[in-house]
Every structure is written in structure tokens, then in C-alpha cells.
Design a protein around this motif. Structure first.
Motif, PDB file in Angstrom:
ATOM      1  N   GLY A  33      11.539   6.558 -32.310  1.00 23.81           N
ATOM      2  CA  GLY A  33      12.475   5.701 -31.601  1.00 23.81           C
ATOM      3  C   GLY A  33      12.371   5.807 -30.096  1.00 23.81           C
ATOM      4  N   ASP A  34      13.520   5.615 -29.463  1.00 20.16           N
ATOM      5  CA  ASP A  34      13.607   5.576 -28.014  1.00 20.16           C
ATOM      6  C   ASP A  34      14.514   6.701 -27.512  1.00 20.16           C
ATOM      7  OD1 ASP A  34      12.191   3.125 -28.147  1.00 20.16           O
ATOM      8  OD2 ASP A  34      14.079   2.043 -28.435  1.00 20.16           O
ATOM      9  N   ILE A  35      14.407   6.993 -26.218  1.00 14.13           N
ATOM     10  CA  ILE A  35      15.320   7.909 -25.546  1.00 14.13           C
ATOM     11  C   ILE A  35      15.936   7.135 -24.388  1.00 14.13           C
ATOM     12  CG2 ILE A  35      15.552  10.028 -24.181  1.00 14.13           C
ATOM     13  CD1 ILE A  35      13.145  11.145 -25.762  1.00 14.13           C
ATOM     14  N   THR A  36      17.271   7.172 -24.287  1.00 14.34           N
ATOM     15  CA  THR A  36      17.968   6.489 -23.208  1.00 14.34           C
ATOM     16  C   THR A  36      18.850   7.487 -22.474  1.00 14.34           C
ATOM     17  OG1 THR A  36      17.989   4.403 -24.434  1.00 14.34           O
ATOM     18  CG2 THR A  36      19.553   4.618 -22.610  1.00 14.34           C
ATOM     19  N   LEU A  37      18.616   7.626 -21.166  1.00 15.42           N
ATOM     20  CA  LEU A  37      19.465   8.468 -20.327  1.00 15.42           C
ATOM     21  C   LEU A  37      20.515   7.579 -19.689  1.00 15.42           C
ATOM     22  CD1 LEU A  37      16.834  10.724 -18.513  1.00 15.42           C
ATOM     23  CD2 LEU A  37      17.920  11.055 -20.747  1.00 15.42           C
ATOM     24  N   GLY A  38      21.785   7.861 -19.955  1.00 18.95           N
ATOM     25  CA  GLY A  38      22.868   7.085 -19.369  1.00 18.95           C
ATOM     26  C   GLY A  38      22.881   7.223 -17.856  1.00 18.95           C
ATOM     27  N   ASP A  39      23.455   6.255 -17.177  1.00 16.69           N
ATOM     28  CA  ASP A  39      23.528   6.275 -15.711  1.00 16.69           C
ATOM     29  C   ASP A  39      24.076   7.613 -15.215  1.00 16.69           C
ATOM     30  OD1 ASP A  39      22.673   3.666 -15.798  1.00 16.69           O
ATOM     31  OD2 ASP A  39      24.604   2.790 -15.250  1.00 16.69           O
ATOM     32  N   GLY A  40      23.444   8.145 -14.184  1.00 14.89           N
ATOM     33  CA  GLY A  40      23.915   9.370 -13.551  1.00 14.89           C
ATOM     34  C   GLY A  40      23.618  10.651 -14.302  1.00 14.89           C
ATOM     35  N   THR A  41      22.805  10.606 -15.360  1.00 13.57           N
ATOM     36  CA  THR A  41      22.438  11.820 -16.083  1.00 13.57           C
ATOM     37  C   THR A  41      21.599  12.715 -15.178  1.00 13.57           C
ATOM     38  OG1 THR A  41      22.522  10.748 -18.246  1.00 13.57           O
ATOM     39  CG2 THR A  41      21.165  12.724 -18.080  1.00 13.57           C
ATOM     40  N   LYS A  42      21.867  14.026 -15.225  1.00 11.04           N
ATOM     41  CA  LYS A  42      21.120  14.996 -14.420  1.00 11.04           C
ATOM     42  C   LYS A  42      20.504  16.030 -15.346  1.00 11.04           C
ATOM     43  CE  LYS A  42      23.823  14.538 -10.222  1.00 11.04           C
ATOM     44  NZ  LYS A  42      24.927  13.669 -10.400  1.00 11.04           N
ATOM     45  N   MET A  43      19.187  16.242 -15.180  1.00  9.76           N
ATOM     46  CA  MET A  43      18.456  17.219 -15.991  1.00  9.76           C
ATOM     47  C   MET A  43      17.654  18.112 -15.064  1.00  9.76           C
ATOM     48  SD  MET A  43      17.147  14.904 -19.164  1.00  9.76           S
ATOM     49  CE  MET A  43      18.249  14.604 -20.528  1.00  9.76           C
ATOM     50  N   LEU A  47      11.805  17.795 -20.578  1.00 10.55           N
ATOM     51  CA  LEU A  47      10.600  17.228 -21.163  1.00 10.55           C
ATOM     52  C   LEU A  47      11.077  16.189 -22.164  1.00 10.55           C
ATOM     53  CD1 LEU A  47       7.554  17.132 -21.665  1.00 10.55           C
ATOM     54  CD2 LEU A  47       7.852  19.005 -23.304  1.00 10.55           C
ATOM     55  N   LEU A  48      10.736  14.920 -21.942  1.00 19.03           N
ATOM     56  CA  LEU A  48      11.143  13.822 -22.801  1.00 19.03           C
ATOM     57  C   LEU A  48       9.903  13.226 -23.450  1.00 19.03           C
ATOM     58  CD1 LEU A  48      13.583  14.254 -20.945  1.00 19.03           C
ATOM     59  CD2 LEU A  48      13.867  11.798 -20.858  1.00 19.03           C
ATOM     60  N   LEU A  49       9.877  13.208 -24.781  1.00 19.99           N
ATOM     61  CA  LEU A  49       8.747  12.678 -25.538  1.00 19.99           C
ATOM     62  C   LEU A  49       9.261  11.631 -26.512  1.00 19.99           C
ATOM     63  CD1 LEU A  49       7.170  16.136 -26.501  1.00 19.99           C
ATOM     64  CD2 LEU A  49       6.522  14.692 -24.580  1.00 19.99           C
ATOM     65  N   ALA A  50       8.728  10.421 -26.440  1.00 24.66           N
ATOM     66  CA  ALA A  50       9.173   9.357 -27.336  1.00 24.66           C
ATOM     67  C   ALA A  50       8.011   8.486 -27.769  1.00 24.66           C
ATOM     68  CB  ALA A  50      10.241   8.490 -26.659  1.00 24.66           C
ATOM     69  N   LYS A  51       8.007   8.122 -29.030  1.00 26.12           N
ATOM     70  CA  LYS A  51       7.005   7.193 -29.540  1.00 26.12           C
ATOM     71  C   LYS A  51       7.267   5.787 -28.994  1.00 26.12           C
ATOM     72  CE  LYS A  51       3.732   5.951 -32.421  1.00 26.12           C
ATOM     73  NZ  LYS A  51       2.375   6.399 -32.303  1.00 26.12           N
ATOM     74  N   THR A  53      10.305   3.831 -26.256  1.00 28.60           N
ATOM     75  CA  THR A  53      10.619   3.655 -24.842  1.00 28.60           C
ATOM     76  C   THR A  53      11.562   4.744 -24.351  1.00 28.60           C
ATOM     77  OG1 THR A  53      10.392   1.261 -25.047  1.00 28.60           O
ATOM     78  CG2 THR A  53      11.651   2.059 -23.168  1.00 28.60           C
ATOM     79  N   VAL A  54      11.312   5.249 -23.153  1.00 35.99           N
ATOM     80  CA  VAL A  54      12.280   6.102 -22.456  1.00 35.99           C
ATOM     81  C   VAL A  54      12.892   5.242 -21.363  1.00 35.99           C
ATOM     82  CG1 VAL A  54      12.612   8.099 -20.949  1.00 35.99           C
ATOM     83  CG2 VAL A  54      11.125   8.290 -22.947  1.00 35.99           C
ATOM     84  N   THR A  55      14.217   5.061 -21.422  1.00 38.42           N
ATOM     85  CA  THR A  55      14.945   4.296 -20.417  1.00 38.42           C
ATOM     86  C   THR A  55      15.752   5.271 -19.574  1.00 38.42           C
ATOM     87  OG1 THR A  55      15.088   2.389 -21.890  1.00 38.42           O
ATOM     88  CG2 THR A  55      16.612   2.449 -20.024  1.00 38.42           C
ATOM     89  N   ILE A  56      15.539   5.212 -18.260  1.00 32.60           N
ATOM     90  CA  ILE A  56      16.220   6.102 -17.322  1.00 32.60           C
ATOM     91  C   ILE A  56      17.222   5.268 -16.538  1.00 32.60           C
ATOM     92  CG2 ILE A  56      15.920   7.668 -15.364  1.00 32.60           C
ATOM     93  CD1 ILE A  56      13.063   8.199 -16.497  1.00 32.60           C
ATOM     94  N   GLY A  57      18.511   5.594 -16.702  1.00 29.22           N
ATOM     95  CA  GLY A  57      19.576   4.830 -16.075  1.00 29.22           C
ATOM     96  C   GLY A  57      19.641   5.030 -14.570  1.00 29.22           C
ATOM     97  N   ALA A  58      20.397   4.159 -13.916  1.00 32.26           N
ATOM     98  CA  ALA A  58      20.581   4.228 -12.461  1.00 32.26           C
ATOM     99  C   ALA A  58      21.240   5.538 -12.060  1.00 32.26           C
ATOM    100  CB  ALA A  58      21.449   3.061 -12.007  1.00 32.26           C
ATOM    101  N   LYS A  70       6.387   3.563 -23.336  1.00 35.00           N
ATOM    102  CA  LYS A  70       6.898   2.718 -22.261  1.00 35.00           C
ATOM    103  C   LYS A  70       8.033   3.459 -21.557  1.00 35.00           C
ATOM    104  CE  LYS A  70       8.977  -1.872 -21.673  1.00 35.00           C
ATOM    105  NZ  LYS A  70       9.449  -3.054 -22.402  1.00 35.00           N
ATOM    106  N   VAL A  71       8.076   3.365 -20.225  1.00 39.82           N
ATOM    107  CA  VAL A  71       9.153   3.959 -19.427  1.00 39.82           C
ATOM    108  C   VAL A  71       9.812   2.839 -18.629  1.00 39.82           C
ATOM    109  CG1 VAL A  71       9.753   5.609 -17.624  1.00 39.82           C
ATOM    110  CG2 VAL A  71       7.950   6.172 -19.271  1.00 39.82           C
TER     111      VAL A  71
END
Length: 97
Positions: A33-43, A47-51, A53-58, A70-71
Motif C-alpha cells: 500500500g501507501d504511507i501518508t504523513l499527515g501535515d506537520g508530522t515530525k520524524m 525510514l519509510l518503505l512503500a510498494k 506511494t509515500v505522501t508527505i504532508g505540508a 512514487k513520492v
């Protein structure tokens, strides 16, 4: 957020809530699946691995690495490479006598 080094693996998607904070090493793996980071997430070390899409919020801050088919960046984000995010997994393989 979660405290301490954490690994989360899921067959399908993984989502973080907006404003989540992960102060320690975190690995997120989405097998199909996908990985989605909500807006303002801090890490701090990620290490993010996805078959899919990785979506990085504002407003996200991500120190580490992303590997995906896909990123997508949704707005301005602070992305910084951090070898410490993967070093504990790689070091044993390269330190064998």
C-alpha cells in the motif's frame, strides 16, 4: 507519536495523524500500500518503505530516507538525509570478520 525505536509493518496503508511527533528511530513499511504523513508530522530518524506511494504532508520534517514507487509532496516540507536512520540495520552486515 511513539516513544522509543519503533518498527511498523503493514500489508496495506499506514497513515500518521497531523502533527504527530516521533523523537526516536522509526521504520514504516507498507508491503502493498501507501504511507501518508499527515501535515506537520515530525520524524527525527525515519525510514519509510512503500510498494505504492509515500505522501508527505505540508510542514512535515523528516530526517532519514524514503523509498517508494512514487513520492508526493503536499506543500513545503523539510527533508534531510540521515544515515542514522538505517545504520543499525546495515552495520551488522558490514562488521562481520
Amino acid at each position: 507519536g511513539l516513544q522509543g525505536a519503533t518498527l511498523i509493518a503493514n500489508k496495506l496503508s499506514i497513515n500518521t495523524a497531523p502533527g504527530s511527533y516521533y523523537p526516536d528511530r522509526i521504520v514504516l513499511i507498507s508491503e502493498e500500500g501507501d504511507i501518508t504523513l499527515g501535515d506537520g508530522t515530525k520524524m527525527a530518524q525515519a525510514l519509510l518503505l512503500a510498494k505504492g506511494t509515500v505522501t508527505i504532508g505540508a510542514g512535515c520534517q523528516l530526517n532519514g530516507f524514503v523509498l517508494a514507487d512514487k513520492v508526493v509532496l503536499r506543500g513545503t516540507a523539510d527533508l534531510t538525509p540521515d544515515k542514522g536512520a538505517v545504520e543499525p540495520m546495515l552495520t551488522p552486515a558490514f562488521n562481520k570478520p
